[in-house]
Design a protein around this motif. Structure first.
Motif, PDB file in Angstrom:
ATOM      1  N   ASP A 202       0.847  -1.190   0.000  1.00  0.00           N
ATOM      2  CA  ASP A 202       0.000   0.000   0.000  1.00  0.00           C
ATOM      3  C   ASP A 202       0.885   1.243   0.000  1.00  0.00           C
ATOM      4  OD1 ASP A 202      -1.737   2.083   0.493  1.00  0.00           O
ATOM      5  OD2 ASP A 202      -2.783   1.094   2.147  1.00  0.00           O
ATOM      6  N   PRO A 203       1.119   1.863  -1.162  1.00  0.00           N
ATOM      7  CA  PRO A 203       2.020   3.017  -1.189  1.00  0.00           C
ATOM      8  C   PRO A 203       1.504   4.200  -0.373  1.00  0.00           C
ATOM      9  CG  PRO A 203       0.959   2.712  -3.318  1.00  0.00           C
ATOM     10  CD  PRO A 203       0.652   1.504  -2.504  1.00  0.00           C
ATOM     11  N   ALA A 204       0.189   4.384  -0.311  1.00  0.00           N
ATOM     12  CA  ALA A 204      -0.355   5.505   0.458  1.00  0.00           C
ATOM     13  C   ALA A 204      -0.025   5.349   1.943  1.00  0.00           C
ATOM     14  CB  ALA A 204      -1.865   5.603   0.254  1.00  0.00           C
ATOM     15  N   ALA A 205      -0.145   4.125   2.461  1.00  0.00           N
ATOM     16  CA  ALA A 205       0.185   3.879   3.867  1.00  0.00           C
ATOM     17  C   ALA A 205       1.676   4.080   4.123  1.00  0.00           C
ATOM     18  CB  ALA A 205      -0.248   2.471   4.265  1.00  0.00           C
ATOM     19  N   VAL A 206       2.508   3.618   3.188  1.00  0.00           N
ATOM     20  CA  VAL A 206       3.954   3.813   3.329  1.00  0.00           C
ATOM     21  C   VAL A 206       4.281   5.302   3.318  1.00  0.00           C
ATOM     22  CG1 VAL A 206       6.183   3.458   2.193  1.00  0.00           C
ATOM     23  CG2 VAL A 206       4.564   1.558   2.381  1.00  0.00           C
ATOM     24  N   ALA A 207       3.635   6.061   2.431  1.00  0.00           N
ATOM     25  CA  ALA A 207       3.889   7.502   2.345  1.00  0.00           C
ATOM     26  C   ALA A 207       3.474   8.215   3.624  1.00  0.00           C
ATOM     27  CB  ALA A 207       3.156   8.080   1.142  1.00  0.00           C
ATOM     28  N   ARG A 208       2.351   7.806   4.226  1.00  0.00           N
ATOM     29  CA  ARG A 208       1.922   8.427   5.496  1.00  0.00           C
ATOM     30  C   ARG A 208       2.943   8.164   6.596  1.00  0.00           C
ATOM     31  NH1 ARG A 208      -3.187   6.494   3.774  1.00  0.00           N
ATOM     32  NH2 ARG A 208      -3.007   4.658   5.115  1.00  0.00           N
ATOM     33  N   ALA A 209       3.437   6.940   6.667  1.00  0.00           N
ATOM     34  CA  ALA A 209       4.429   6.617   7.691  1.00  0.00           C
ATOM     35  C   ALA A 209       5.746   7.347   7.435  1.00  0.00           C
ATOM     36  CB  ALA A 209       4.658   5.103   7.739  1.00  0.00           C
ATOM     37  N   ALA A 210       6.138   7.458   6.166  1.00  0.00           N
ATOM     38  CA  ALA A 210       7.355   8.206   5.834  1.00  0.00           C
ATOM     39  C   ALA A 210       7.215   9.670   6.253  1.00  0.00           C
ATOM     40  CB  ALA A 210       7.642   8.101   4.342  1.00  0.00           C
ATOM     41  N   THR A 211       6.020  10.224   6.071  1.00  0.00           N
ATOM     42  CA  THR A 211       5.767  11.605   6.498  1.00  0.00           C
ATOM     43  C   THR A 211       5.896  11.735   8.005  1.00  0.00           C
ATOM     44  OG1 THR A 211       4.250  11.891   4.631  1.00  0.00           O
ATOM     45  CG2 THR A 211       4.100  13.494   6.425  1.00  0.00           C
ATOM     46  N   ALA A 212       5.360  10.763   8.744  1.00  0.00           N
ATOM     47  CA  ALA A 212       5.472  10.786  10.203  1.00  0.00           C
ATOM     48  C   ALA A 212       6.933  10.724  10.639  1.00  0.00           C
ATOM     49  CB  ALA A 212       4.682   9.626  10.805  1.00  0.00           C
ATOM     50  N   SER A 213       7.722   9.905   9.962  1.00  0.00           N
ATOM     51  CA  SER A 213       9.146   9.820  10.283  1.00  0.00           C
ATOM     52  C   SER A 213       9.848  11.138  10.001  1.00  0.00           C
ATOM     53  CB  SER A 213       9.795   8.687   9.469  1.00  0.00           C
ATOM     54  OG  SER A 213      11.160   8.537   9.797  1.00  0.00           O
ATOM     55  N   ALA A 214       9.484  11.786   8.883  1.00  0.00           N
ATOM     56  CA  ALA A 214      10.082  13.080   8.540  1.00  0.00           C
ATOM     57  C   ALA A 214       9.716  14.147   9.558  1.00  0.00           C
ATOM     58  CB  ALA A 214       9.638  13.497   7.140  1.00  0.00           C
ATOM     59  N   VAL A 215       8.462  14.135  10.036  1.00  0.00           N
ATOM     60  CA  VAL A 215       8.022  15.100  11.043  1.00  0.00           C
ATOM     61  C   VAL A 215       8.820  14.914  12.330  1.00  0.00           C
ATOM     62  CG1 VAL A 215       6.090  15.772  12.526  1.00  0.00           C
ATOM     63  CG2 VAL A 215       5.718  15.413  10.078  1.00  0.00           C
ATOM     64  N   LEU A 216       9.027  13.668  12.740  1.00  0.00           N
ATOM     65  CA  LEU A 216       9.823  13.399  13.948  1.00  0.00           C
ATOM     66  C   LEU A 216      11.263  13.856  13.750  1.00  0.00           C
ATOM     67  CD1 LEU A 216       8.393   9.882  14.823  1.00  0.00           C
ATOM     68  CD2 LEU A 216       8.296  11.898  16.298  1.00  0.00           C
ATOM     69  N   SER A 217      11.801  13.651  12.570  1.00  0.00           N
ATOM     70  CA  SER A 217      13.170  14.076  12.291  1.00  0.00           C
ATOM     71  C   SER A 217      13.317  15.586  12.385  1.00  0.00           C
ATOM     72  CB  SER A 217      13.580  13.605  10.890  1.00  0.00           C
ATOM     73  OG  SER A 217      14.854  14.091  10.533  1.00  0.00           O
ATOM     74  N   GLN A 235      -2.125  20.575  -1.229  1.00  0.00           N
ATOM     75  CA  GLN A 235      -2.345  21.432  -2.392  1.00  0.00           C
ATOM     76  C   GLN A 235      -1.819  20.775  -3.666  1.00  0.00           C
ATOM     77  OE1 GLN A 235      -0.537  25.348  -2.070  1.00  0.00           O
ATOM     78  NE2 GLN A 235      -0.198  25.435  -4.288  1.00  0.00           N
ATOM     79  N   PHE A 236      -0.676  20.080  -3.554  1.00  0.00           N
ATOM     80  CA  PHE A 236      -0.076  19.439  -4.716  1.00  0.00           C
ATOM     81  C   PHE A 236      -0.537  17.987  -4.891  1.00  0.00           C
ATOM     82  CE2 PHE A 236       3.324  22.618  -3.634  1.00  0.00           C
ATOM     83  CZ  PHE A 236       3.079  23.452  -4.713  1.00  0.00           C
ATOM     84  N   GLY A 237      -1.385  17.506  -3.997  1.00  0.00           N
ATOM     85  CA  GLY A 237      -1.866  16.130  -4.102  1.00  0.00           C
ATOM     86  C   GLY A 237      -0.803  15.094  -3.815  1.00  0.00           C
ATOM     87  N   ALA A 238       0.211  15.476  -3.034  1.00  0.00           N
ATOM     88  CA  ALA A 238       1.277  14.529  -2.707  1.00  0.00           C
ATOM     89  C   ALA A 238       0.772  13.487  -1.714  1.00  0.00           C
ATOM     90  CB  ALA A 238       2.478  15.262  -2.123  1.00  0.00           C
ATOM     91  N   ASP A 239       1.255  12.269  -1.864  1.00  0.00           N
ATOM     92  CA  ASP A 239       0.898  11.200  -0.927  1.00  0.00           C
ATOM     93  C   ASP A 239       1.693  11.284   0.367  1.00  0.00           C
ATOM     94  OD1 ASP A 239      -0.993   9.240  -2.456  1.00  0.00           O
ATOM     95  OD2 ASP A 239       0.561   9.791  -3.894  1.00  0.00           O
ATOM     96  N   GLY A 240       2.819  12.004   0.341  1.00  0.00           N
ATOM     97  CA  GLY A 240       3.618  12.132   1.543  1.00  0.00           C
ATOM     98  C   GLY A 240       4.811  13.032   1.323  1.00  0.00           C
ATOM     99  N   VAL A 241       5.553  13.229   2.401  1.00  0.00           N
ATOM    100  CA  VAL A 241       6.776  14.019   2.393  1.00  0.00           C
ATOM    101  C   VAL A 241       7.905  13.127   2.892  1.00  0.00           C
ATOM    102  CG1 VAL A 241       7.922  16.108   3.249  1.00  0.00           C
ATOM    103  CG2 VAL A 241       5.436  16.089   2.910  1.00  0.00           C
ATOM    104  N   PHE A 242       9.072  13.245   2.267  1.00  0.00           N
ATOM    105  CA  PHE A 242      10.224  12.472   2.727  1.00  0.00           C
ATOM    106  C   PHE A 242      11.408  13.401   2.912  1.00  0.00           C
ATOM    107  CE2 PHE A 242      10.989  12.727  -1.781  1.00  0.00           C
ATOM    108  CZ  PHE A 242      12.368  12.789  -1.907  1.00  0.00           C
ATOM    109  N   VAL A 243      12.397  12.943   3.684  1.00  0.00           N
ATOM    110  CA  VAL A 243      13.631  13.705   3.893  1.00  0.00           C
ATOM    111  C   VAL A 243      14.809  12.744   3.928  1.00  0.00           C
ATOM    112  CG1 VAL A 243      12.489  15.531   5.235  1.00  0.00           C
ATOM    113  CG2 VAL A 243      13.499  13.567   6.423  1.00  0.00           C
ATOM    114  N   ALA A 244      15.994  13.309   3.764  1.00  0.00           N
ATOM    115  CA  ALA A 244      17.211  12.605   4.171  1.00  0.00           C
ATOM    116  C   ALA A 244      17.407  12.962   5.636  1.00  0.00           C
ATOM    117  CB  ALA A 244      18.405  13.039   3.331  1.00  0.00           C
ATOM    118  N   HIS A 245      17.177  12.020   6.518  1.00  0.00           N
ATOM    119  CA  HIS A 245      17.112  12.324   7.950  1.00  0.00           C
ATOM    120  C   HIS A 245      18.426  12.900   8.470  1.00  0.00           C
ATOM    121  CE1 HIS A 245      13.553   9.868   7.443  1.00  0.00           C
ATOM    122  NE2 HIS A 245      13.163  10.151   8.671  1.00  0.00           N
TER     123      HIS A 245
END
Length: 285
Positions: A202-217, A235-245
């Motif tokens: 489920d890419p949407a679920a993975v993207a939500r969790a990746a966003t949570a990890s980025a927020v914690l970082s 606004q951009f319809g992104a499924d999530g946000v990622f970072v290089a922690h």
């Protein structure tokens, strides 16, 4: 004879970086985010070298350790290298360079590729990402241990930027571990959700969790553009946000390829923040 080559993918940071307890103290665990950018190492047999090999210090050390492990001597020839991975921003460029050199050596000597040899040599050189695998994995970067293989079903299109500056991973490790202890429950929930997303493909679920990890970082190693990117993700319809922690990448995850018009909007948005936007495909799905 002729030319032997080794290639290794890099990463766009991580979908997760946080604690995983394998003993009395938590270890730093990663789910690296592979990207379709690479490092290459080539060896041309029988060609006189021109000066020292154009390999980084760590790759030279990896070559030496490989030859010692198998009691081999390098034949006459010339090394060359190329990479489209930026250094020091969270793209695993150092690890990819080492793995590419090792893969080239396996070809030089007609030996079957052995991931255990690769991890053994990496463990003598640096904390590493799991770029030597051809799938996602939950990986202990200091112990060089694959905790769980996560397959190749998940993939994303990305729009990302690179902030200036670099992060010394070794120097910030104590800071990270203190943060992980303070936020242990949040990281446990985040990792549980991420692994469930991978299990369900489920890419949407993975993207939500990746966003949570980025927020914690963001609480421990903040990115200057993260808050703006996070605020505009819907606004951009992104499924999530990622970072290089422990790097300087910030970007959006899209389960489907952004249309050309959306790429225009994303580019304008990141340009307004003072950065050039890049697009790349990450993962495997």
């Amino acid at each position: 004879m002729g030319t032997a080559s080794g290639v290794c993918q890099g990463t766009l940071g991580e979908l997760y970086q946080g604690p995983l307890r394998h003993g009395p103290e938590p270890d730093i665990a990663l789910v690296s985010f592979p990207v379709d950018h690479h490092s290459w190492v080539h060896f041309t047999h029988g060609v006189d070298p021109q000066g020292p090999p154009p390999l980084g210090e760590k790759s030279v050390a990896a070559v030496r350790l490989f030859l010692e492990r198998f009691a081999l001597e390098l034949p006459p020839g010339r090394w060359s290298a190329h990479s489209d991975l930026r250094v020091g921003v969270g793209m695993a460029s150092s690890t990819a360079d080492i793995v590419a050199a090792l893969r080239c050596l396996f070809h030089i000597f007609s030996l079957p590729y052995d991931a255990d040899v690769v991890t053994g040599i990496l463990s003598s050189i640096e904390r590493a990402d799991s770029v030597f695998l051809e799938e996602f994995a939950l990986y202990l970067s200091a112990r060089h241990r694959v905790v769980r293989r996560l397959g190749t079903a998940i993939g994303f299109h990305t729009a990302y930027i690179t902030e200036p500056g670099t992060v010394d991973t070794a120097a910030v490790t104590p800071l990270l571990l203190r943060h992980y202890r303070r936020r242990a429950q949040e990281y446990e929930r985040c990792l549980t959700d991420l692994l469930k997303g991978f299990s369900a493909s489920d890419p949407a679920a993975v993207a939500r969790a990746a966003t949570a990890s980025a927020v914690l970082s963001q609480e421990v190693l903040p990115k200057r553009t993260f808050e703006a990117a996070f605020a505009h993700r819907e606004q951009f319809g992104a499924d999530g946000v990622f970072v290089a922690h422990t790097g300087s990448l910030v970007g959006y995850l899209f389960a489907h390829r952004p249309a050309l018009g959306l790429k225009d909007e994303l580019s304008a948005f990141f340009h307004s923040l003072g950065h050039q936007c890049s697009f790349a495909q990450g993962g495997y799905g």
